[in-house]
Scaffold this active site. Structure first.
Site, mmCIF file in Angstrom:
data_model
loop_
_atom_site.group_PDB
_atom_site.id
_atom_site.type_symbol
_atom_site.label_atom_id
_atom_site.label_comp_id
_atom_site.label_asym_id
_atom_site.label_seq_id
_atom_site.Cartn_x
_atom_site.Cartn_y
_atom_site.Cartn_z
ATOM 1 C CG HIS A 141 -5.254 1.999 7.167
ATOM 2 N ND1 HIS A 141 -3.890 2.117 7.351
ATOM 3 C CD2 HIS A 141 -5.565 2.847 6.148
ATOM 4 C CE1 HIS A 141 -3.404 2.989 6.489
ATOM 5 N NE2 HIS A 141 -4.390 3.447 5.752
ATOM 6 C CE1 TYR A 173 -6.035 10.724 -3.289
ATOM 7 C CE2 TYR A 173 -5.644 8.473 -2.537
ATOM 8 C CZ TYR A 173 -5.522 9.842 -2.351
ATOM 9 O OH TYR A 173 -4.878 10.323 -1.240
ATOM 10 C CG HIS A 229 -8.100 3.737 2.342
ATOM 11 N ND1 HIS A 229 -8.117 4.757 1.417
ATOM 12 C CD2 HIS A 229 -6.789 3.418 2.508
ATOM 13 C CE1 HIS A 229 -6.885 5.048 1.044
ATOM 14 N NE2 HIS A 229 -6.055 4.245 1.685
ATOM 15 C CG HIS A 247 -1.917 1.133 1.217
ATOM 16 N ND1 HIS A 247 -2.948 1.194 0.307
ATOM 17 C CD2 HIS A 247 -2.049 2.239 2.001
ATOM 18 C CE1 HIS A 247 -3.685 2.269 0.538
ATOM 19 N NE2 HIS A 247 -3.149 2.937 1.552
ATOM 20 C CG ASP A 267 -0.935 4.884 4.121
ATOM 21 O OD1 ASP A 267 -1.264 5.430 3.058
ATOM 22 O OD2 ASP A 267 -1.639 4.921 5.130
#
Length: 426
Positions: free
Chosen positions: A259, A117, A222, A55, A310
């Site tokens: 997460h 995104y 997420h 991620h 992340d």
């Protein structure tokens, strides 16, 4: 092309074997022989399979060292992240991502899952190539010498209540899931890339649009990163985010929840029963004060675990490995929750990214190798079987990705990483 290496210590299966002869041909392992005479090019220290960063948001790397002081929460940090997102175009994103992915290679990462995104130009205007930003990320990974799973992300609303996207968020949206699917369908395939999908969150995708992505794999989402997300979901839908995803067929073996910090016991059971994986990102979850997720409870429910960087505030897979165990120790006030074999499995979980033929040193798999020095100030004296709990990214000396040498003696062979980072972050 054929190569032969000798590893004094190599992680084979669930533990460390000694004097391992590793033969590679056409980018794949052909023979792996423990207890072999010294033969071939030596690989120093402990040799691990290539590590998988499940991620990543590459552009967040621009925030490192700039957003950590002061008070606040995820929501205040997000405004600073949006400010960076507003500045990028395809050329700038290519340069930034190439440097970031090369930094990952230096840390032993041979495959990255990019949760993407940032699709369009400011105001949501499409580029001439609607996938220009995604194509930049795919090209960046290739130039850095690693593989990528582009998790092209559906992002439609600003909240669970369906509030419209505003400001920089307009760059993220495609209007609806059908338009998103049309755009993603035009992405060009590449040998070093898997084209996956993502649901940003239940905050960003209305419930009636979720089923459009059900059954896609790999599919990431997420999930329950903040308590506010859970509260909003209950207020609007009368259920938790995990329950909402389950109702619409999103959970399953091809799905990875990111997460999964604030889960109910029922959520844990749903994830385990469906075969859904969970990716923890301990350094980011600490940095953003999100909380500590129930990693051991999930593992006990047979949920496959993976690890990610992340926000890239830290790019060090060994720090993520330690975080998985140490967070459990803090939460439980007891030690020894994950054996080293489980931690290595989470750090090499290429399957979470759609690469079923990588993640172990075994014949037939992609030839990804990471050599970690056992003679630095951090690792001297460490037993090879526990070195992953002592090492850092700075201890990585050699990285081979798909049979291609991309790091040698701690230096990237394709990208001048310090220079590229300095140039793009100036």
């Amino acid at each position: 092309m054929r190569s032969v290496f000798h590893a004094r210590h190599a992680w084979i299966g669930d533990g460390v074997a000694e004097d391992v002869r590793i033969e590679i041909e056409n980018g794949r392992f052909t023979t792996v022989t423990p207890g072999a005479p010294v033969d071939g090019e030596p690989l120093p220290g402990l040799v691990l399979p290539g590590l998988a960063n499940a991620h990543s948001h590459a552009f967040h790397r621009a925030l490192r060292g700039r957003t950590h002081s002061g008070r606040g929460s995820f929501w205040t940090w997000r405004e600073q992240m949006y400010a960076v997102a507003a500045t990028l175009d395809p050329d700038g994103y290519l340069a930034l991502a190439r440097a970031v992915y090369a930094e990952m290679a230096l840390a032993g990462i041979t495959c990255v899952g990019e949760f993407h995104y940032l699709h369009h130009a400011p105001g949501g205007v499409r580029y001439a190539d609607p996938n220009a930003m995604g194509a930049a990320l795919i090209a960046a990974a290739d130039e850095a010498g690693i593989r990528i799973t582009l998790l092209d992300t559906l992002y439609l609303t600003a909240g669970v209540d369906g509030a419209p996207l505003q400001g920089v968020q307009e760059r993220f949206g495609d209007g609806d899931a059908a338009a998103w699917a049309d755009r993603v369908g035009a992405l060009s395939p590449s040998p070093h890339a898997v084209l996956g999908a993502a649901i940003h969150s239940v905050r960003a995708v209305p419930a009636d649009q979720l089923a459009e992505l059900a059954g896609r794999a790999p599919l990431h989402v997420h999930l329950s990163e903040q308590r506010a997300e859970n509260d909003q979901c209950r207020a609007v839908h009368g259920c938790t985010p995990a329950e909402l995803l389950d109702r619409h067929g999103v959970l399953g073996p091809g799905t990875t929840a990111i997460h999964a910090t604030h889960l109910t016991d029922g959520d844990v059971k749903l994830l385990g029963d469906s075969g859904t994986g969970v990716c923890f990102c301990p350094t980011t979850e600490r940095d953003l004060a999100d909380g500590i997720g129930p990693a051991r409870r999930l593992a006990d429910a047979y949920v496959p675990l993976s690890l990610g960087s992340d926000s890239n505030a830290v790019i060090d897979p060994f720090e993520e490995i330690r975080g998985l165990e140490m967070n459990e120790r803090l939460a439980s006030e007891s030690r020894g929750h994950f054996p080293a074999a489980s931690l290595v499995a989470a750090a090499t979980a290429h399957r979470a990214l759609g690469w079923d033929d990588a993640g172990a040193i075994a014949p037939g798999l992609r030839a990804d190798l990471v050599a970690v020095s056992l003679s630095t100030v951090r690792t001297t004296g460490a037993h090879p079987s526990q070195a992953v709990l002592a090492a850092t990214a700075a201890d990585v000396t050699h990285v081979i990705s798909g049979g291609r040498r991309i790091v040698a003696d701690g230096v990237h062979t394709l990208v001048d990483v310090p220079r590229e980072l300095a140039k793009v972050l100036r």
